[in-house]
Design an enzyme around this catalytic site. Structure first.
Site, PDB file in Angstrom:
ATOM      1  N   GLU A   1     -30.850 -14.000 -15.511  1.00  0.00           N
ATOM      2  CA  GLU A   1     -30.423 -12.693 -16.019  1.00  0.00           C
ATOM      3  C   GLU A   1     -31.391 -12.290 -17.115  1.00  0.00           C
ATOM      4  O   GLU A   1     -31.538 -12.993 -18.118  1.00  0.00           O
ATOM      5  CB  GLU A   1     -28.985 -12.711 -16.549  1.00  0.00           C
ATOM      6  CG  GLU A   1     -27.931 -12.826 -15.478  1.00  0.00           C
ATOM      7  CD  GLU A   1     -26.502 -12.641 -15.999  1.00  0.00           C
ATOM      8  OE1 GLU A   1     -26.313 -11.921 -17.010  1.00  0.00           O
ATOM      9  OE2 GLU A   1     -25.587 -13.234 -15.402  1.00  0.00           O
TER      10      GLU A   1
ATOM     11  N   GLU B   1     -22.774 -18.596 -17.213  1.00  0.00           N
ATOM     12  CA  GLU B   1     -22.511 -18.401 -18.642  1.00  0.00           C
ATOM     13  C   GLU B   1     -21.284 -19.190 -19.077  1.00  0.00           C
ATOM     14  O   GLU B   1     -20.346 -18.653 -19.677  1.00  0.00           O
ATOM     15  CB  GLU B   1     -22.377 -16.910 -18.971  1.00  0.00           C
ATOM     16  CG  GLU B   1     -23.676 -16.156 -18.786  1.00  0.00           C
ATOM     17  CD  GLU B   1     -23.674 -14.739 -19.351  1.00  0.00           C
ATOM     18  OE1 GLU B   1     -22.618 -14.276 -19.849  1.00  0.00           O
ATOM     19  OE2 GLU B   1     -24.727 -14.093 -19.288  1.00  0.00           O
TER      20      GLU B   1
ATOM     21  N   GLU C   1     -24.179  -7.893  -8.889  1.00  0.00           N
ATOM     22  CA  GLU C   1     -22.838  -8.301  -9.326  1.00  0.00           C
ATOM     23  C   GLU C   1     -21.832  -7.234  -8.949  1.00  0.00           C
ATOM     24  O   GLU C   1     -22.171  -6.046  -8.835  1.00  0.00           O
ATOM     25  CB  GLU C   1     -22.829  -8.516 -10.847  1.00  0.00           C
ATOM     26  CG  GLU C   1     -21.496  -9.030 -11.388  1.00  0.00           C
ATOM     27  CD  GLU C   1     -21.577  -9.448 -12.851  1.00  0.00           C
ATOM     28  OE1 GLU C   1     -20.565  -9.957 -13.372  1.00  0.00           O
ATOM     29  OE2 GLU C   1     -22.644  -9.269 -13.472  1.00  0.00           O
TER      30      GLU C   1
END
Length: 516
Positions: free
Chosen positions: A320, A195, A47
């Site tokens: 994740e 998310e 990321e």
């Protein structure tokens, strides 16, 4: 009914209670040749966060390290060695603020942006789509892109897919060719948001499932590139999100569904999450206890998916996961930089064993994150680079990639601390295409050796070899002054006795054995 068992079910098998002095009876059962442990369980995550991209993969031109352009090649070589199967990018929370078109074209003409999620740093977009695809090419890995659903548009996502995957004479393709890549990149893996229950838009599952269907409608396949459309799934133990997505979207409109779960030493998102180093046995035990919850969480979500997808066509991707501690003292709190101890390696081995044992449904996962962030594989300090204990676990476990799953049957002794107990032993096994059997064993007890007697009915084997990862203390780690403080070593504690395998499994260790 699947013969896969959760750890809890395995440990509940009728068996005599074990004491520390008794021998664990373990059986490696025959597998189903059609059931493989997907290599994608060992995926990684990169990321735009802290020093994962800038200062990690993508370095200053003046830094005196081997480079291809600005891609740091000692990192590339380390990840090549463990055969990283897929790499997720650009986030994470960052993905839902990232506009891909700002990251293509001449670097000097790319607009700058604020990384509002992670430290409010100013990014120059010099690392964008082409640079990421070059990195994936060097690694020989599958690119896994997260589309911006939170602040982007359907057309923005659709244009990105066309830019990467089409070969027709359209403005998007002409632009890609102008930017130096004539042939389509053929990117199949696409996360539709990230998310979405939180930083990706604070949506309800009912709302998100409708948004997903809208975006997925315009996520087109191109010749030679059928898309793997991936639903932004639940936060940890949230069955309602999974139930709603499976019911409202339906298995025919998704290839995969995600799940996020982090191991916090204290178990608390408010206040201290726990120390990365210098912790006592209390936080060691609580970290392992929280790590082991992954099994029950995966079991619960898989059961919900089974209601709507009995043939298990939809992959569960835990894209994740990892240990999340307080940041290192004196570092930017938004950069999530933490050290990596033997405890983290034990969590990694345990978690990968859980995923392997759920391989009928878990067919992808991504450790957070690859470089300099959270439970990283690699840490850097300018020219210096080190491999963490977690890296060495992935090195050990690569033997399971795309191998035939072999179920195990055993009852684990307890690791007891302050009146609480958790299973001391966890394990998984597979058989590769050459017929070699690999057995990965994790002993979480910090002081007791576990003695195993293993039966392998139907396995014809003559020799056993192995490697081990351990250290004097569970809080030990690799530093830039001592980068090899924790490293792999040959394991000599396994012997053939008749037709059985005898193993003396050291305390606080990860061991992988090869029988052939």
């Amino acid at each position: 009914m699947s013969y896969l068992r959760s750890f809890a079910a395995t440990l509940a098998l009728a068996a005599p209670l074990l004491t520390a002095a008794q021998t664990v009876q373990l059986t490696v059962q025959p597998g189903d040749p059609k059931l493989l442990i997907s290599k994608h369980i060992q995926g990684q995550f990169a990321e735009h966060l802290g020093r994962c991209i800038y200062g990690g993969f993508w370095v200053d031109p003046g830094l005196s390290v081997p480079k291809q352009g600005r891609l740091r090649l000692d990192i590339v070589e380390a990840l090549q060695k463990i055969h990283v199967p897929n790499l997720r990018w650009p986030g994470g929370c960052f993905a839902d603020t990232y506009h891909w078109h700002d990251g293509v074209g001449p670097a000097a003409q790319r607009p700058k942006m604020l990384n509002l999620w992670w430290g409010n740093t100013l990014e120059d977009n010099s690392f964008g789509t082409h640079e990421f695809m070059e990195l994936c090419g060097l690694l020989g890995t599958e690119p896994y892109l997260a589309a911006n659903v939170g602040s982007g548009t359907v057309q923005e996502m659709s244009n990105w897919m066309e830019y990467l995957n089409s070969n027709e004479d359209t403005p998007m393709v002409q632009e890609r060719k102008k930017n130096g890549h004539a042939e389509p990149y053929k990117v199949s893996w696409w996360g539709i948001g990230n998310e979405s229950w939180g930083c990706g838009g604070n949506m309800t599952p009912e709302y998100y499932s409708d948004v997903y269907k809208r975006y997925a409608t315009f996520a087109h396949d191109y010749p030679g590139t059928p898309l793997k459309r991936i639903v932004s799934g639940a936060n940890a133990d949230d069955p309602h999100w999974t139930e709603t997505c499976m019911k409202n979207i339906g298995p025919g409109k998704m290839w995969g569904l995600t799940l996020h779960y982090y191991t916090l030493p204290t178990g608390s998102w408010s206040g201290s999450k726990g120390k990365a180093t210098g912790f006592g046995e209390d936080q060691y035990f609580s970290t392992l206890r929280n790590c082991l919850k992954m099994d029950a969480i995966v079991t619960k979500h898989a059961a919900i998916m089974d209601k709507y997808d009995k043939d298990k066509k939809v992959a569960l991707l835990v894209d994740e996961w990892g240990v999340w501690t307080d940041v290192e003292p004196g570092t930017n709190p938004g950069f999530l930089y933490q050290q990596n101890t033997l405890r983290d390696a034990l969590v990694a081995g345990t978690t990968l064993n859980i995923f392997n044992n759920h391989c009928d449904r878990v067919r992808g996962a991504n450790l957070a994150q690859a470089i300099n962030v959270l439970q990283a594989l690699v840490l850097t300090d300018k020219e210096k680079m080190l491999l963490t204990p977690t890296y060495h676990v992935f090195d050990l476990y690569q033997v399971h990639q795309d191998a035939e799953y072999l179920p195990l049957q055993f009852a684990s002794p307890d690791y007891v601390f302050n009146g609480e107990k958790i299973p001391a032993l966890n394990a998984s096994a597979s058989k590769d295409t050459n017929g070699a059997v690999h057995l990965s064993l994790v002993n979480l007890d910090p002081t007791k050796t576990l003695t195993l007697e293993t039966a392998l009915p139907g396995v014809n084997w003559k020799t056993v070899t192995g490697r081990v990862l351990t250290s004097a203390k569970v809080s030990d780690y690799n530093s830039f002054d001592k980068p090899d403080n924790i490293k792999l070593a040959a394991f000599t504690g396994a012997k053939k006795r008749g037709d059985k395998l005898a193993v003396a499994l050291p305390p606080k260790s990860v061991v992988v054995l090869e029988l052939k």
